[in-house]
Structure formats: C-alpha cells, structure tokens
Design an enzyme around this catalytic site. Structure first.
Site, PDB file in Angstrom:
ATOM      1  N   HIS A   1      15.829  51.289   8.003  1.00 56.15           N
ATOM      2  CA  HIS A   1      14.459  51.647   7.623  1.00 56.15           C
ATOM      3  C   HIS A   1      14.335  52.003   6.152  1.00 56.15           C
ATOM      4  O   HIS A   1      13.235  52.058   5.626  1.00 56.15           O
ATOM      5  CB  HIS A   1      13.977  52.824   8.484  1.00 56.15           C
ATOM      6  CG  HIS A   1      13.760  52.448   9.913  1.00 56.15           C
ATOM      7  ND1 HIS A   1      12.513  52.208  10.437  1.00 56.15           N
ATOM      8  CD2 HIS A   1      14.633  52.241  10.929  1.00 56.15           C
ATOM      9  CE1 HIS A   1      12.622  51.881  11.724  1.00 56.15           C
ATOM     10  NE2 HIS A   1      13.909  51.894  12.044  1.00 56.15           N
TER      11      HIS A   1
ATOM     12  N   ASP B   1      11.020  53.774  -1.527  1.00 52.41           N
ATOM     13  CA  ASP B   1      10.668  53.931  -0.116  1.00 52.41           C
ATOM     14  C   ASP B   1      10.966  52.622   0.596  1.00 52.41           C
ATOM     15  O   ASP B   1      10.693  51.550   0.034  1.00 52.41           O
ATOM     16  CB  ASP B   1       9.159  54.241   0.005  1.00 52.41           C
ATOM     17  CG  ASP B   1       8.835  55.165   1.163  1.00 52.41           C
ATOM     18  OD1 ASP B   1       9.636  55.250   2.105  1.00 52.41           O
ATOM     19  OD2 ASP B   1       7.767  55.803   1.112  1.00 52.41           O
TER      20      ASP B   1
END
Ligand code: GDG
Length: 503
Positions: free
Chosen positions: A160, A361
């Site tokens: 992720h 991110d």
C-alpha cells in the site's frame, strides 16, 4: 468461487475498519464484495509466557459474514516487529526518509519471528482451493515462509505504500533477504507505474532480477509478476454526503479548506500549515473568509518521530491562529482526533477546497473520498501533491509540489478563483476515473491477475536441468535472512555473482 484469505498486520471488526486508515478501509471494502478469511494481529499485547504457550488464534464470525482469525503479539514483538522494523525502518525508507530510519536497532530478527509465527498459524488454516492475498510492508517475508511450510496456493502481495528508488531501498541492511522474499510471490501489486519501475530496478540491483519477454521478473528460480493496481474507493458510499446535516459545524460565510490525514510525517502537515499561512499573508482579502479544518487522528504514538510531528503542528497552528486570528475568526481548526465516517463525508462536501499535500504517499484515499463527496452541480476543488500515488490518476486536480510553499499558497488562491464551469468539467473527469477504478475493480483485477499468474506457474515447463534444480532447492533451504548483513560494494557484487550463477 475460491475462498479468499486476506492477511494484514491488523485485523479488526469490519465495522471499525472504516475508521482505521487506508489499508483497513480497502480491506473492509474488499470483504463487502467477497467473503473470506481475514488473518492477522488482533491489536492485543500479551506477556511472553502467555503468547508462546497458546498462539491465541480465534476464529469468529464478524459482522460482514467473513471469518476473522487473529493472534496477539508479545510486548517484545510489538516493539521490534511493529513499532521497530515495520514503522521505524520500512515505513521511513519507503517514504524516502532515510534520516528517520533506525537501521542498527536490531529489530529484524523479531520482524522475521512474527512472520514465522504468522506462517505457522496460517498454514494450518489454508485450504487447498484458497487464494491468499497478503497486504503491506509488515508481512513481506510471509509468502516465502508459507511456501516453505508447503503452501502451494496462489499467493499475492500488495504494497500500500510507495516503493522508493532503488538506491534508497538498498540502504536497508537486509535488502537482499527482502528482495528474495518478494520473489516467492506469484504477483506483487503496487499502487503506481512509478512504483513498478522502482521495484523492478531494485530487484535488478539487489538480486540480479531479469525482465522476461512476458514482462515478468525472474530471480533465483522464481518468476514474479509485478503490476500496478491503484487502490480505489467505494464511490457510491460517498454520494449521499450532505453539508446541511447538523454534524458539520458552520463556518458562517467563510469557505472551508479540508485536510484529513493520519498524523504522520509523510503527510506533509507542517508544509500544509505553512502554505496556508503564506496564503493568508499573500492574499489578505481572504482573511476572515477562509478556514482550514485539519483532521489529524493520531497513530503510532510510541514512535518518537510521531511525537515530534505532533509538537510541531501544535506550535505551528498556535502561531498561525495567534498571528491572524480575530475574536470572531480562527483560521486553523486543528482536530487531533478521529471523526466518524459519515461526518467526514459531510465535511468533505461542505468544503470548497480539499488540500492533500503529502510529501510521499502510496495513493491517498482521502483525495478520492473528497471528490466523490462533492455536489456534482457545484463541486469543490482538490489540490493534490505530485508525490501522492493518486496524482498519477487524478490529473485534473490542481497538482502541487508540497515542498514549494509559494506554489501551494497560489494553488489555494487559484482554486478559490476557479469558475463553476471549470470546476464541474474537472470534477466530471475526476469522477470518471474514480468510478472506473473503484475498490471493487481494484480487488477484482488483482485477484484475477493473481489467479492467472498462479495458473501459469502450475503449468510452466521447467527449463532447468534436474541438477540445476537440485542446487537451487538447496539454496532455497538456506536461511532467508542474513541477519546483520552489512552492505558494501564487495558484498553487493558477491550477491550479483551468486544470483547469476544460478540462472
Ligand atoms: C495507506 C497508505 C494508501 C482518516 N482519518 C479518519 C478516517 N480516515 C480514513 C480516510 C481514508 C483512510 O482513513 C486514510 O487513507 P489514506 O489513503 O489517505 O492514507 P493511509 O492511512 O496512510 O493509508 C496510502 C492507503 O493505505 C490505501 O492503500 O492510499 O497511501 O499510506 O479512508 O477516510 N476515517 C474516519 N475518521 C477519521 O478521523 N472515520
């Protein structure tokens, strides 16, 4: 349909998962579409004697009809595996923060130890027809350890968080063991194309991985597919957002800018506050007319770097509110708590700007949630960091460099000036991407690709002679983890020679 076995560091009731950060949100969405088994840590920390006597696996029916199987961690494991190696080595390195990584703290053996304990417990629960999907950086070695325990099922891994450039990844002392563990998967899924390129380069550099004609990567005796599957949201569940509900505190006539980020140094919160400060300085006409509402639920509070960021933000918000605030106007509403999900939707919808400026991110689900919550007839404007994985897809957001305070301040001004026609046109293009690549599409495409990759493995013609295969099997039985390995030029080239010898 095969049963799906999902493994992630933290397992919780599906109703609570939607509060707990991006990975849990993505998995909760996945289990709404497909039932299965969710395996991982239950969040409890127990003393050593207790944990070693009884692994504490508990299978319970959760609210969603999926089963949960969980283990507790000991306090040593929690310190070294979770706070230590996962969140003080892998997390900072993968987010390009070598300066925050604690390389020599000796966390690695317990990181492996927890993965080994998970593998032992999980291998007894896997049925022959299951498809196994392991999530995130806490569990990189788990697939290889399951294979060693005899699990032949399709096993996929999804990361992720971003993959750093190869040179940065190579700074992890145990990088070769991590690379080798990754090659045991049938499929590694990543958020972006840039991540795929970085991981392939890293496998080339660390274990002489080679790209095959079919696009897969060969290393040791494994063939690995690496593809990007950008994680999505359940867009429909945000469409019912309402700014009129009493749950959203009115900011009178002021326009709201919203930020929602776990309190993490990767999220660029100090830079965001500085950009808002610069905006108020440079465009004084907006004073009293704009507020920044920043929701920042705390995470990983026992890690020092997280205490630092909290102190920094308290000081900055206090300073900015002191500098610009009036008796009837507080420029920054800084909320250091979690907020219920339906209220979050309503706040998104009531906000003229969504300000999502992480320094790095994997994806940034909040940006997608903000867009999906907007009123199609009068949508707000997302401002998005170029270093969020989401920027690869959401090209119609206002894209900024979060380190460039001036640029972000100007983007706030541009968003406030943007006319309705342009806002609607951008919103429609963004929504078309968000609807197409939603959470259901993410899970379905990953699982279909995993099944196809495992199928190919099952039917692959073995190109190696029996004697080469026997020596590779011997190599595979050697320890995964050269603990304490120090990377130097000679060691790296030895790694290269060894890997190529076995090709
Ligand atoms: C990781 C990667 C990747 C946040 N605060 C509250 C709250 N949230 C929810 C949001 C959103 C989720 O948590 C946060 O997801 P993000 O994607 O923005 O960020 P991470 O937690 O860092 O997630 C990230 C993601 O995994 C998925 O792959 O995108 O890059 O770092 O859903 O809404 N939810 C509630 N109250 C809050 O205060 N209810």
């Amino acid at each position: 349909m095969r049963r799906i076995v999902v493994v992630s560091n933290r397992v919780m009731d599906l109703r609570r998962a939607a509060q707990a950060g991006g990975v849990a949100v993505a998995i909760a969405d996945l289990f709404r579409a497909r039932k299965g088994l969710w395996f991982g840590w239950n969040g409890k920390i127990v003393d050593d004697a207790h944990a070693s006597e009884a692994p504490g696996i508990k299978v319970a029916r959760s609210s969603g009809g999926s089963a949960l199987a969980t283990l507790a961690l000991t306090s040593d494991e929690h310190r070294d595996y979770y706070l230590g190696y996962s969140n003080s080595v892998l997390w900072p390195v993968f987010h390009n923060r070598l300066d925050l990584a604690r390389f020599d703290a000796g966390f690695y053996p317990r990181y492996m130890g927890v993965n080994e304990r998970f593998a032992r417990a999980l291998s007894t629960l896997i049925q022959p027809d299951d498809i196994v999907w392991i999530h995130d950086y806490h569990l990189i070695p788990l697939g290889a350890l399951l294979r060693r325990a005899g699990v032949a099922n399709p096993i996929g891994f999804y990361l992720h968080i971003p993959v750093p450039p190869s040179q940065t990844f190579l700074a992890i002392p145990e990088h070769q063991a991590l690379a080798r563990a990754l090659t045991a998967y049938d499929l590694v899924g990543l958020q972006t194309q840039a991540d795929v390129a970085n991981l392939i380069q890293f496998l080339e550099d660390s274990v002489s991985g080679r790209i095959l004609q079919d696009g897969r990567i060969a290393a040791f005796d494994h063939r690995l597919a690496i593809e990007s599957f950008p994680v999505g949201i359940d867009a429909a569940s945000f469409a019912s957002a309402s700014p009129q509900r009493s749950s959203v505190q009115s900011v009178d006539d002021a326009q709201r800018i919203i930020g929602v980020d776990r309190l993490d140094y990767s999220k660029g919160l100090p830079q965001k506050f500085q950009a808002f400060c610069r905006f108020l300085e440079k465009y004084p006409k907006y004073r009293r007319n704009v507020v920044l509402t920043q929701i920042a639920p705390p995470t990983r509070e026992s890690v020092e770097a997280y205490t630092d960021i909290r102190k920094q933000l308290e000081a900055l918000s206090g300073k900015i509110n002191g500098m610009f605030g009036e008796l009837d106007w507080v420029p920054i509403h800084y909320i250091y708590r979690s907020t219920p999900r339906d209220r979050l939707r309503d706040i998104y919808r009531s906000s003229r700007i969504g300000l999502f400026t992480p320094l790095r991110d994997g994806m940034n689900l909040v940006a997608k949630e903000y867009i999906a919550s907007q009123d199609p007839a009068d949508p707000g404007v997302p401002i998005l960091s170029r270093f969020a994985g989401a920027a690869e897809q959401l090209v119609d957001a206002l894209i900024v460099n979060p380190y460039n305070i001036e640029e972000t301040a100007d983007a706030i001004n541009a968003a406030l000036l943007m006319d309705k026609g342009e806002r609607i046109a951008r919103y429609e293009r963004l929504m078309s991407v968000i609807r197409t690549y939603d959470s259901a599409a993410w899970a379905a495409s990953f699982l279909a690709t995993l099944e196809a990759a495992a199928e190919e493995r099952a039917h692959a013609v073995d190109p190696l002679t029996p004697s080469i295969r026997a020596s590779m099997a011997r190599l595979a039985r050697t320890p995964l983890a050269p603990v304490g390995l120090k990377l130097g030029p000679s060691r790296r080239s030895a790694g290269h020679r060894r890997a190529s010898h076995h090709e």
